[in-house]
Design a protein around this motif. Structure first.
Motif, PDB file in Angstrom:
ATOM      1  N   VAL A   1      13.790  16.529   1.250  1.00  0.00           N
ATOM      2  CA  VAL A   1      13.217  16.050   2.683  1.00  0.00           C
ATOM      3  C   VAL A   1      12.836  14.574   2.312  1.00  0.00           C
ATOM      4  CG1 VAL A   1      11.041  16.343   4.040  1.00  0.00           C
ATOM      5  CG2 VAL A   1      12.331  18.467   3.406  1.00  0.00           C
ATOM      6  N   CYS A   2      12.539  14.179   1.214  1.00  0.00           N
ATOM      7  CA  CYS A   2      12.407  13.007   0.945  1.00  0.00           C
ATOM      8  C   CYS A   2      13.682  11.824   1.394  1.00  0.00           C
ATOM      9  CB  CYS A   2      11.702  12.593  -0.306  1.00  0.00           C
ATOM     10  SG  CYS A   2      10.009  13.236  -0.823  1.00  0.00           S
ATOM     11  N   ARG A   3      14.792  12.504   0.722  1.00  0.00           N
ATOM     12  CA  ARG A   3      15.992  11.775   1.218  1.00  0.00           C
ATOM     13  C   ARG A   3      16.469  11.817   2.648  1.00  0.00           C
ATOM     14  NH1 ARG A   3      17.362  14.621  -3.548  1.00  0.00           N
ATOM     15  NH2 ARG A   3      17.986  16.172  -2.612  1.00  0.00           N
ATOM     16  N   GLY A   4      16.005  12.679   3.178  1.00  0.00           N
ATOM     17  CA  GLY A   4      16.051  12.763   4.453  1.00  0.00           C
ATOM     18  C   GLY A   4      17.695  13.282   4.907  1.00  0.00           C
ATOM     19  N   GLY A   5      18.091  13.314   6.184  1.00  0.00           N
ATOM     20  CA  GLY A   5      19.373  13.691   6.586  1.00  0.00           C
ATOM     21  C   GLY A   5      19.708  15.106   7.041  1.00  0.00           C
ATOM     22  N   PRO A   6      20.594  15.345   7.633  1.00  0.00           N
ATOM     23  CA  PRO A   6      21.148  16.745   7.824  1.00  0.00           C
ATOM     24  C   PRO A   6      21.028  17.856   6.710  1.00  0.00           C
ATOM     25  CG  PRO A   6      22.920  15.220   8.268  1.00  0.00           C
ATOM     26  CD  PRO A   6      21.979  14.612   7.580  1.00  0.00           C
TER      27      PRO A   6
ATOM     28  N   THR B   1       0.948  -1.170   0.101  1.00  0.00           N
ATOM     29  CA  THR B   1      -0.130   0.131   0.199  1.00  0.00           C
ATOM     30  C   THR B   1       1.001   1.246  -0.145  1.00  0.00           C
ATOM     31  OG1 THR B   1      -1.666  -1.123   1.234  1.00  0.00           O
ATOM     32  CG2 THR B   1      -1.953   1.139   1.145  1.00  0.00           C
ATOM     33  N   TYR B   2       0.541   2.389  -0.741  1.00  0.00           N
ATOM     34  CA  TYR B   2       1.229   3.401  -0.850  1.00  0.00           C
ATOM     35  C   TYR B   2       0.131   4.682  -0.646  1.00  0.00           C
ATOM     36  CZ  TYR B   2      -0.177   3.955  -5.708  1.00  0.00           C
ATOM     37  OH  TYR B   2      -1.052   4.141  -6.800  1.00  0.00           O
ATOM     38  N   ASP B   3       0.936   5.851  -0.204  1.00  0.00           N
ATOM     39  CA  ASP B   3       0.284   6.983  -0.229  1.00  0.00           C
ATOM     40  C   ASP B   3       0.948   7.865  -1.255  1.00  0.00           C
ATOM     41  OD1 ASP B   3      -1.671   6.238   1.771  1.00  0.00           O
ATOM     42  OD2 ASP B   3      -0.060   6.586   3.157  1.00  0.00           O
ATOM     43  N   TYR B   4       0.251   8.905  -1.821  1.00  0.00           N
ATOM     44  CA  TYR B   4       0.818   9.659  -2.762  1.00  0.00           C
ATOM     45  C   TYR B   4       0.049  11.300  -2.738  1.00  0.00           C
ATOM     46  CZ  TYR B   4      -2.333   9.295  -6.592  1.00  0.00           C
ATOM     47  OH  TYR B   4      -3.744   9.441  -7.419  1.00  0.00           O
ATOM     48  N   ALA B   5       0.693  12.432  -2.800  1.00  0.00           N
ATOM     49  CA  ALA B   5      -0.117  13.652  -2.947  1.00  0.00           C
ATOM     50  C   ALA B   5       0.754  14.440  -4.319  1.00  0.00           C
ATOM     51  CB  ALA B   5       0.414  14.582  -1.867  1.00  0.00           C
ATOM     52  N   ILE B   6      -0.237  15.044  -5.011  1.00  0.00           N
ATOM     53  CA  ILE B   6       0.128  15.736  -6.049  1.00  0.00           C
ATOM     54  C   ILE B   6       0.864  17.109  -5.531  1.00  0.00           C
ATOM     55  CG2 ILE B   6      -0.433  16.922  -8.187  1.00  0.00           C
ATOM     56  CD1 ILE B   6      -2.892  15.053  -8.164  1.00  0.00           C
ATOM     57  N   VAL B   7       2.028  17.742  -6.151  1.00  0.00           N
ATOM     58  CA  VAL B   7       2.546  18.928  -5.690  1.00  0.00           C
ATOM     59  C   VAL B   7       2.057  19.873  -6.793  1.00  0.00           C
ATOM     60  CG1 VAL B   7       4.731  20.231  -5.460  1.00  0.00           C
ATOM     61  CG2 VAL B   7       4.573  17.798  -4.918  1.00  0.00           C
ATOM     62  N   ARG B   8       1.701  20.920  -6.404  1.00  0.00           N
ATOM     63  CA  ARG B   8       1.174  21.863  -7.518  1.00  0.00           C
ATOM     64  C   ARG B   8       1.639  23.467  -7.152  1.00  0.00           C
ATOM     65  NH1 ARG B   8      -4.870  19.536  -5.588  1.00  0.00           N
ATOM     66  NH2 ARG B   8      -5.057  17.994  -7.470  1.00  0.00           N
TER      67      ARG B   8
ATOM     68  N   ASP C   1       5.697   0.235   3.975  1.00  0.00           N
ATOM     69  CA  ASP C   1       6.374  -1.190   4.048  1.00  0.00           C
ATOM     70  C   ASP C   1       7.496  -1.492   3.100  1.00  0.00           C
ATOM     71  OD1 ASP C   1       4.230  -1.988   5.733  1.00  0.00           O
ATOM     72  OD2 ASP C   1       2.722  -2.433   4.027  1.00  0.00           O
ATOM     73  N   ALA C   2       7.721  -0.720   2.063  1.00  0.00           N
ATOM     74  CA  ALA C   2       8.983  -0.929   1.336  1.00  0.00           C
ATOM     75  C   ALA C   2       9.937   0.232   1.566  1.00  0.00           C
ATOM     76  CB  ALA C   2       8.508  -0.619  -0.036  1.00  0.00           C
ATOM     77  N   ASP C   3       9.856   0.635   2.796  1.00  0.00           N
ATOM     78  CA  ASP C   3      10.556   1.822   3.239  1.00  0.00           C
ATOM     79  C   ASP C   3      11.054   2.811   2.167  1.00  0.00           C
ATOM     80  OD1 ASP C   3      12.191   3.418   5.147  1.00  0.00           O
ATOM     81  OD2 ASP C   3      14.162   2.297   4.543  1.00  0.00           O
ATOM     82  N   PHE C   4      10.111   3.543   1.235  1.00  0.00           N
ATOM     83  CA  PHE C   4      10.237   4.196   0.318  1.00  0.00           C
ATOM     84  C   PHE C   4       9.495   5.534   0.482  1.00  0.00           C
ATOM     85  CE2 PHE C   4       8.818   5.657  -3.833  1.00  0.00           C
ATOM     86  CZ  PHE C   4      10.118   5.629  -4.772  1.00  0.00           C
ATOM     87  N   LEU C   5      10.447   6.711   0.243  1.00  0.00           N
ATOM     88  CA  LEU C   5       9.760   7.779   0.124  1.00  0.00           C
ATOM     89  C   LEU C   5      10.818   8.873  -1.023  1.00  0.00           C
ATOM     90  CD1 LEU C   5       7.850  10.404   1.230  1.00  0.00           C
ATOM     91  CD2 LEU C   5       9.798  10.846   2.948  1.00  0.00           C
ATOM     92  N   ASP C   6       9.922   9.201  -1.970  1.00  0.00           N
ATOM     93  CA  ASP C   6      10.478   9.847  -2.809  1.00  0.00           C
ATOM     94  C   ASP C   6       9.578  10.769  -3.797  1.00  0.00           C
ATOM     95  OD1 ASP C   6      12.448  10.629  -4.641  1.00  0.00           O
ATOM     96  OD2 ASP C   6      12.898   8.774  -5.725  1.00  0.00           O
ATOM     97  N   ALA C   7      10.103  11.779  -4.317  1.00  0.00           N
ATOM     98  CA  ALA C   7       9.170  12.789  -4.992  1.00  0.00           C
ATOM     99  C   ALA C   7       9.993  12.965  -6.389  1.00  0.00           C
ATOM    100  CB  ALA C   7       9.106  14.006  -4.280  1.00  0.00           C
TER     101      ALA C   7
ATOM    102  N   ARG D   1      -1.978   0.496  -4.601  1.00  0.00           N
ATOM    103  CA  ARG D   1      -1.177  -0.672  -4.180  1.00  0.00           C
ATOM    104  C   ARG D   1      -0.320  -0.788  -5.412  1.00  0.00           C
ATOM    105  NH1 ARG D   1      -1.594  -3.651  -0.001  1.00  0.00           N
ATOM    106  NH2 ARG D   1      -1.466  -5.580  -1.137  1.00  0.00           N
ATOM    107  N   THR D   2       0.806  -1.177  -5.235  1.00  0.00           N
ATOM    108  CA  THR D   2       1.758  -1.276  -6.071  1.00  0.00           C
ATOM    109  C   THR D   2       2.847  -2.368  -5.496  1.00  0.00           C
ATOM    110  OG1 THR D   2       3.176  -0.389  -7.749  1.00  0.00           O
ATOM    111  CG2 THR D   2       3.392   0.489  -5.090  1.00  0.00           C
ATOM    112  N   SER D   3       3.621  -3.092  -6.292  1.00  0.00           N
ATOM    113  CA  SER D   3       4.660  -4.140  -6.075  1.00  0.00           C
ATOM    114  C   SER D   3       6.064  -3.250  -6.401  1.00  0.00           C
ATOM    115  CB  SER D   3       4.654  -5.460  -6.971  1.00  0.00           C
ATOM    116  OG  SER D   3       4.705  -5.083  -8.189  1.00  0.00           O
ATOM    117  N   ASP D   4       5.896  -2.165  -7.067  1.00  0.00           N
ATOM    118  CA  ASP D   4       7.263  -1.298  -7.372  1.00  0.00           C
ATOM    119  C   ASP D   4       6.933   0.106  -7.213  1.00  0.00           C
ATOM    120  OD1 ASP D   4       9.156  -0.208  -8.402  1.00  0.00           O
ATOM    121  OD2 ASP D   4       9.436  -1.747 -10.362  1.00  0.00           O
ATOM    122  N   PRO D   5       7.290   0.650  -5.944  1.00  0.00           N
ATOM    123  CA  PRO D   5       6.947   1.971  -5.871  1.00  0.00           C
ATOM    124  C   PRO D   5       7.602   2.831  -6.715  1.00  0.00           C
ATOM    125  CG  PRO D   5       7.400   0.868  -3.848  1.00  0.00           C
ATOM    126  CD  PRO D   5       7.663   0.006  -4.712  1.00  0.00           C
ATOM    127  N   ALA D   6       8.816   2.814  -6.969  1.00  0.00           N
ATOM    128  CA  ALA D   6       9.589   3.475  -7.969  1.00  0.00           C
ATOM    129  C   ALA D   6       8.905   3.758  -9.333  1.00  0.00           C
ATOM    130  CB  ALA D   6      10.964   3.163  -8.238  1.00  0.00           C
TER     131      ALA D   6
END
Length: 128
Positions: free
Chosen positions: A71-76, A6-13, A34-40, A110-115
């Motif tokens: 922010v998606c990548r995270g880190g300092p 299961t994934y969640d997404y939002a459109i950037v406008r 569940d796939a430890d995925f966050l990207d934009a 739902r997807t098997s491949d978030p990227a």
């Protein structure tokens, strides 16, 4: 058979003139816990933005949009928000705003491949 997540997404406008409410889709943020995925992905159609607001500061818009993948990548490098857990960063990115850059409501799928799903959403929702 690959697992489905299961994934969640939002459109950037971009809303060049908030008072008029006209908007252009410029990106998608996708989170799949569940796939430890966050990207934009972000793609700006400058001509379309200028058609709505000839005086828009494209450099400022791009600079602000660049924060989203960071922010998606995270880190300092992403500042204090970049130190939050993945879901916390996603929630911060999709929080409602009344600014030139706005996220849509969050949608689920739902997807098997978030990227690959992120690429597909960009094609369907952002690219003309």
């Amino acid at each position: 058979m690959p697992a489905e997540y299961t994934y969640d997404y939002a459109i950037v406008r971009v809303v060049p003139r908030v008072d008029r409410g006209e908007q252009i889709n410029v990106g998608v943020i996708l989170s799949c816990a569940d796939a430890d995925f966050l990207d934009a992905r972000i793609e700006v159609d400058e001509a379309l933005l200028r058609a709505i607001d000839p005086g828009i500061d494209i450099a400022a818009v791009r600079a602000n949009l660049d924060v989203i993948p960071a922010v998606c990548r995270g880190g300092p490098e992403a500042g204090p928000i970049g130190m939050l857990p993945t879901r916390g960063r996603f929630r911060w990115l999709v929080a409602p705003r009344s600014t030139i850059i706005q996220p849509s409501a969050v949608h689920t799928g739902r997807t098997s491949d978030p990227a690959a799903c992120l690429t597909s959403l960009m094609t369907r929702i952002v690219r003309r």
